[in-house]
Design a protein around this motif. Structure first.
Motif, PDB file in Angstrom:
ATOM      1  N   ILE A 269       0.839  -1.202   0.000  1.00 16.91           N
ATOM      2  CA  ILE A 269       0.000   0.000   0.000  1.00 16.91           C
ATOM      3  C   ILE A 269       0.874   1.253   0.000  1.00 16.91           C
ATOM      4  O   ILE A 269       1.770   1.401   0.823  1.00 16.91           O
ATOM      5  CB  ILE A 269      -0.939   0.002   1.219  1.00 16.91           C
ATOM      6  N   ASP A 270       0.585   2.149  -0.934  1.00 14.42           N
ATOM      7  CA  ASP A 270       1.373   3.377  -1.060  1.00 14.42           C
ATOM      8  C   ASP A 270       0.843   4.507  -0.187  1.00 14.42           C
ATOM      9  O   ASP A 270       1.620   5.354   0.276  1.00 14.42           O
ATOM     10  CB  ASP A 270       1.366   3.832  -2.528  1.00 14.42           C
ATOM     11  N   HIS A 271      -0.475   4.555   0.029  1.00 10.87           N
ATOM     12  CA  HIS A 271      -1.074   5.686   0.735  1.00 10.87           C
ATOM     13  C   HIS A 271      -2.062   5.187   1.791  1.00 10.87           C
ATOM     14  O   HIS A 271      -2.979   4.432   1.476  1.00 10.87           O
ATOM     15  CB  HIS A 271      -1.799   6.614  -0.243  1.00 10.87           C
ATOM     16  N   LEU A 272      -1.876   5.622   3.025  1.00  9.99           N
ATOM     17  CA  LEU A 272      -2.798   5.299   4.114  1.00  9.99           C
ATOM     18  C   LEU A 272      -3.706   6.499   4.328  1.00  9.99           C
ATOM     19  O   LEU A 272      -3.279   7.557   4.798  1.00  9.99           O
ATOM     20  CB  LEU A 272      -2.015   4.974   5.388  1.00  9.99           C
ATOM     21  N   ILE A 273      -4.978   6.335   3.968  1.00 10.56           N
ATOM     22  CA  ILE A 273      -5.952   7.429   3.989  1.00 10.56           C
ATOM     23  C   ILE A 273      -6.901   7.158   5.145  1.00 10.56           C
ATOM     24  O   ILE A 273      -7.989   6.597   4.980  1.00 10.56           O
ATOM     25  CB  ILE A 273      -6.688   7.512   2.636  1.00 10.56           C
ATOM     26  N   PHE A 289       1.939   0.709  12.240  1.00  8.36           N
ATOM     27  CA  PHE A 289       2.526   0.850  10.915  1.00  8.36           C
ATOM     28  C   PHE A 289       3.907   1.482  10.882  1.00  8.36           C
ATOM     29  O   PHE A 289       4.586   1.450   9.860  1.00  8.36           O
ATOM     30  CB  PHE A 289       1.592   1.663  10.013  1.00  8.36           C
ATOM     31  N   GLY A 290       4.313   2.091  11.989  1.00  6.86           N
ATOM     32  CA  GLY A 290       5.578   2.817  12.004  1.00  6.86           C
ATOM     33  C   GLY A 290       6.767   1.969  11.608  1.00  6.86           C
ATOM     34  O   GLY A 290       7.647   2.407  10.856  1.00  6.86           O
ATOM     35  N   GLU A 291       6.805   0.736  12.071  1.00  6.57           N
ATOM     36  CA  GLU A 291       7.941  -0.141  11.783  1.00  6.57           C
ATOM     37  C   GLU A 291       7.982  -0.572  10.322  1.00  6.57           C
ATOM     38  O   GLU A 291       9.014  -1.039   9.842  1.00  6.57           O
ATOM     39  CB  GLU A 291       7.887  -1.374  12.688  1.00  6.57           C
ATOM     40  N   LEU A 292       6.862  -0.404   9.617  1.00  5.60           N
ATOM     41  CA  LEU A 292       6.815  -0.787   8.208  1.00  5.60           C
ATOM     42  C   LEU A 292       7.196   0.365   7.292  1.00  5.60           C
ATOM     43  O   LEU A 292       7.141   0.230   6.061  1.00  5.60           O
ATOM     44  CB  LEU A 292       5.400  -1.275   7.853  1.00  5.60           C
ATOM     45  N   GLY A 293       7.559   1.493   7.877  1.00  2.00           N
ATOM     46  CA  GLY A 293       7.943   2.651   7.082  1.00  2.00           C
ATOM     47  C   GLY A 293       6.757   3.400   6.511  1.00  2.00           C
ATOM     48  O   GLY A 293       6.911   4.257   5.632  1.00  2.00           O
ATOM     49  N   LYS A 294       5.551   3.092   6.990  1.00  6.97           N
ATOM     50  CA  LYS A 294       4.345   3.784   6.529  1.00  6.97           C
ATOM     51  C   LYS A 294       4.059   4.976   7.447  1.00  6.97           C
ATOM     52  O   LYS A 294       4.450   4.980   8.607  1.00  6.97           O
ATOM     53  CB  LYS A 294       3.144   2.845   6.532  1.00  6.97           C
ATOM     54  N   ASN A 295       3.365   5.961   6.919  1.00  8.45           N
ATOM     55  CA  ASN A 295       2.998   7.103   7.760  1.00  8.45           C
ATOM     56  C   ASN A 295       1.565   7.528   7.497  1.00  8.45           C
ATOM     57  O   ASN A 295       0.988   7.209   6.447  1.00  8.45           O
ATOM     58  CB  ASN A 295       3.953   8.282   7.526  1.00  8.45           C
ATOM     59  N   ILE A 296       0.998   8.222   8.449  1.00  6.03           N
ATOM     60  CA  ILE A 296      -0.332   8.810   8.297  1.00  6.03           C
ATOM     61  C   ILE A 296      -0.225  10.315   8.554  1.00  6.03           C
ATOM     62  O   ILE A 296      -1.031  10.905   9.286  1.00  6.03           O
ATOM     63  CB  ILE A 296      -1.370   8.140   9.230  1.00  6.03           C
ATOM     64  N   THR A 328       0.601   6.010 -11.672  1.00  3.48           N
ATOM     65  CA  THR A 328      -0.342   4.992 -12.132  1.00  3.48           C
ATOM     66  C   THR A 328      -0.068   3.663 -11.433  1.00  3.48           C
ATOM     67  O   THR A 328       1.068   3.231 -11.330  1.00  3.48           O
ATOM     68  CB  THR A 328      -0.218   4.803 -13.651  1.00  3.48           C
ATOM     69  N   GLY A 329      -1.126   3.055 -10.937  1.00  4.59           N
ATOM     70  CA  GLY A 329      -1.001   1.767 -10.266  1.00  4.59           C
ATOM     71  C   GLY A 329      -0.781   1.851  -8.775  1.00  4.59           C
ATOM     72  O   GLY A 329      -0.787   0.823  -8.082  1.00  4.59           O
ATOM     73  N   GLU A 330      -0.613   3.069  -8.240  1.00  7.55           N
ATOM     74  CA  GLU A 330      -0.421   3.203  -6.798  1.00  7.55           C
ATOM     75  C   GLU A 330      -1.707   2.854  -6.060  1.00  7.55           C
ATOM     76  O   GLU A 330      -2.818   3.078  -6.554  1.00  7.55           O
ATOM     77  CB  GLU A 330       0.038   4.624  -6.441  1.00  7.55           C
ATOM     78  N   LEU A 331      -1.533   2.312  -4.857  1.00  4.48           N
ATOM     79  CA  LEU A 331      -2.666   1.825  -4.072  1.00  4.48           C
ATOM     80  C   LEU A 331      -2.878   2.660  -2.817  1.00  4.48           C
ATOM     81  O   LEU A 331      -1.909   3.099  -2.185  1.00  4.48           O
ATOM     82  CB  LEU A 331      -2.434   0.368  -3.665  1.00  4.48           C
ATOM     83  N   GLY A 332      -4.136   2.871  -2.456  1.00  5.39           N
ATOM     84  CA  GLY A 332      -4.479   3.598  -1.239  1.00  5.39           C
ATOM     85  C   GLY A 332      -5.470   2.811  -0.408  1.00  5.39           C
ATOM     86  O   GLY A 332      -6.403   2.197  -0.950  1.00  5.39           O
ATOM     87  N   LEU A 333      -5.265   2.800   0.893  1.00  4.42           N
ATOM     88  CA  LEU A 333      -6.179   2.124   1.818  1.00  4.42           C
ATOM     89  C   LEU A 333      -6.905   3.172   2.642  1.00  4.42           C
ATOM     90  O   LEU A 333      -6.286   3.931   3.388  1.00  4.42           O
ATOM     91  CB  LEU A 333      -5.413   1.177   2.740  1.00  4.42           C
ATOM     92  N   MET A 334      -8.227   3.245   2.487  1.00  2.00           N
ATOM     93  CA  MET A 334      -9.055   4.139   3.293  1.00  2.00           C
ATOM     94  C   MET A 334      -9.604   3.366   4.490  1.00  2.00           C
ATOM     95  O   MET A 334     -10.017   2.211   4.356  1.00  2.00           O
ATOM     96  CB  MET A 334     -10.213   4.704   2.471  1.00  2.00           C
ATOM     97  N   LEU A 335      -9.618   4.018   5.654  1.00  3.93           N
ATOM     98  CA  LEU A 335     -10.078   3.349   6.873  1.00  3.93           C
ATOM     99  C   LEU A 335     -10.714   4.357   7.816  1.00  3.93           C
ATOM    100  O   LEU A 335     -10.181   5.447   8.031  1.00  3.93           O
ATOM    101  CB  LEU A 335      -8.890   2.673   7.565  1.00  3.93           C
ATOM    102  N   SER A 336     -11.872   3.999   8.358  1.00  8.13           N
ATOM    103  CA  SER A 336     -12.512   4.840   9.371  1.00  8.13           C
ATOM    104  C   SER A 336     -13.199   3.964  10.406  1.00  8.13           C
ATOM    105  O   SER A 336     -13.539   2.807  10.137  1.00  8.13           O
ATOM    106  CB  SER A 336     -13.528   5.804   8.738  1.00  8.13           C
ATOM    107  N   PHE A 337     -13.396   4.526  11.591  1.00  3.11           N
ATOM    108  CA  PHE A 337     -14.048   3.824  12.697  1.00  3.11           C
ATOM    109  C   PHE A 337     -15.261   4.628  13.168  1.00  3.11           C
ATOM    110  O   PHE A 337     -15.278   5.854  13.083  1.00  3.11           O
ATOM    111  CB  PHE A 337     -13.081   3.653  13.870  1.00  3.11           C
ATOM    112  N   LEU A 348      -8.201   1.583  -2.944  1.00  2.81           N
ATOM    113  CA  LEU A 348      -8.191   2.407  -4.161  1.00  2.81           C
ATOM    114  C   LEU A 348      -6.969   2.103  -5.003  1.00  2.81           C
ATOM    115  O   LEU A 348      -5.898   1.780  -4.485  1.00  2.81           O
ATOM    116  CB  LEU A 348      -8.160   3.897  -3.794  1.00  2.81           C
ATOM    117  N   LYS A 349      -7.130   2.238  -6.330  1.00  2.83           N
ATOM    118  CA  LYS A 349      -6.014   2.092  -7.246  1.00  2.83           C
ATOM    119  C   LYS A 349      -6.024   3.241  -8.244  1.00  2.83           C
ATOM    120  O   LYS A 349      -7.024   3.483  -8.911  1.00  2.83           O
ATOM    121  CB  LYS A 349      -6.110   0.753  -7.989  1.00  2.83           C
ATOM    122  N   TRP A 350      -4.912   3.959  -8.298  1.00  8.77           N
ATOM    123  CA  TRP A 350      -4.787   5.084  -9.223  1.00  8.77           C
ATOM    124  C   TRP A 350      -4.380   4.589 -10.611  1.00  8.77           C
ATOM    125  O   TRP A 350      -3.760   3.537 -10.761  1.00  8.77           O
ATOM    126  CB  TRP A 350      -3.744   6.074  -8.694  1.00  8.77           C
TER     127      TRP A 350
END
Length: 350
Positions: A269-273, A289-296, A328-337, A348-350
């Motif tokens: 996943i490229d983008h955490l939304i 997610f911090g240890e995976l190099g991902k950020n929000i 093109t082809g980048e992926l985004g994960l949307m999440l809400s509670f 999502l896929k761009w």
């Protein structure tokens, strides 16, 4: 047949104050309380990671005795105005005409009106007479993604159509002057008002990130964790202190199986939304997610700049990603509670 999110637009209400500007109003509200308690409340506001918040009411109105009826009337008047103007901005941005919409979803949980907000928008903008309308209520912060899921399902079943999802929330209209509970105080410290609109399409020529997958996830036996209690003075916030802990416990089951069904891992996943529920929830997500190099980072930015605007907030985050250059082809994960308790997910896929 693909369903895409073509445009996202936000709109803020007319009033705004920084946290520093809000503190003097707390002195008036907390007059007569124990000095130690007053200090604690101010600290909650100052450490909420919210620098500024917007409101449909002036601070003087928020921090004065206003009846449930008066506040709800303001919510109705300003909510209809915000929703209509936000949709107009989105249509202009996309180059669409109002009559080209086939499906209209309006989302809100912070006030009441019958007929619902969508009926007023249809009349004001002269939307087509056979437009399908769906008001989404009582789903709280999760509903921004819920609305997109409902729109996607409609468009998937109806190729060549277009939909609008409009979220309008006013948590400040639910503030309880006579309630000095931590739930009311924390709510006032992290929440703000705002509106957002997402336009979706199943027309081949329309562009935007494609919705690849979507799912809801329900926490069993967790209905008392979050919501509103309807009282004579209005909507009283219910907010369990264990919400961040419960999210942390469920997090692996929320994210990893959902991605695995698409043959993906979180590393792909490229983008955490993500919806910025509050400082503690953000910290919980960062630990995951911090240890995976991902950020929000954009999630944190939106919380700082606007506060938590319930269902509209995740769309503010999405708009940031829609406006930046994306490969093109980048992926985004949307999440809400949200209340239920539940989590909503979109890939999502761009």
């Amino acid at each position: 047949m693909n369903v895409k999110i073509t445009t996202v637009t936000k709109l803020t209400p007319q009033y705004s104050r920084t946290t520093t500007e809000i503190i003097p109003f707390l002195d008036t509200w907390l007059q007569g309380q124990e000095p130690r308690f007053i200090k604690k409340v101010k600290k909650i506001f100052e450490q909420a990671a919210v620098d500024k918040r917007y409101s449909i009411m002036s601070p003087e109105e928020v921090f004065n005795q206003t009846s449930f009826e008066d506040k709800n009337n303001i919510y109705i008047r300003e909510g209809i105005k915000l929703a209509t103007e936000c949709l107009q901005l989105a249509l202009k941005k996309a180059g669409w005409q109002p009559q080209e919409l086939d499906y209209l979803i309006t989302i809100s949980c912070t006030g009441f009106m019958i007929p619902s907000m969508d009926a007023y928008i249809i009349n004001t903008l002269n939307l087509k007479q056979d437009i399908v309308r769906l008001p989404v209520t009582e789903m709280g912060c999760a509903a921004g993604i819920s609305g997109i899921i409902y729109a996607k399902n409609f468009l998937k079943a109806n190729p060549g159509k277009r939909a609008a999802v409009i979220a309008v929330e006013s948590p400040t209209a639910t503030f309880q002057l006579d309630d000095f509970s931590m739930a009311n105080i924390v709510s006032a410290a992290i929440f703000g008002d705002g509106a957002a609109c997402a336009l979706l399409s199943s027309q081949e020529d329309d562009e935007g990130p494609e919705i690849i997958a979507e799912e809801m996830y329900h926490f069993y036996d967790s209905t008392p964790m979050m919501g509103f209690k309807l009282t004579n003075s209005g909507l009283k916030m219910v907010l369990d202190v264990d919400v961040p802990k419960n999210i942390a416990q469920h997090f692996p089951g929320i994210v990893h199986p959902f991605l695995a069904k698409q043959g993906l891992r979180i590393e792909d996943i490229d983008h955490l939304i993500f919806h910025p529920g509050g400082k503690k929830i953000i910290e919980t997500v960062e630990l995951q997610f911090g240890e995976l190099g991902k950020n929000i980072d954009e999630t944190k930015n939106i919380l700082r700049e606007y506060g938590n605007m319930s269902s509209a907030t995740v769309l503010y985050v999405l708009e940031r990603y829609m406006e930046r250059p994306t490969g093109t082809g980048e992926l985004g994960l949307m999440l809400s509670f949200g209340p239920g308790f539940s989590a909503q997910r979109i890939l999502l896929k761009w």
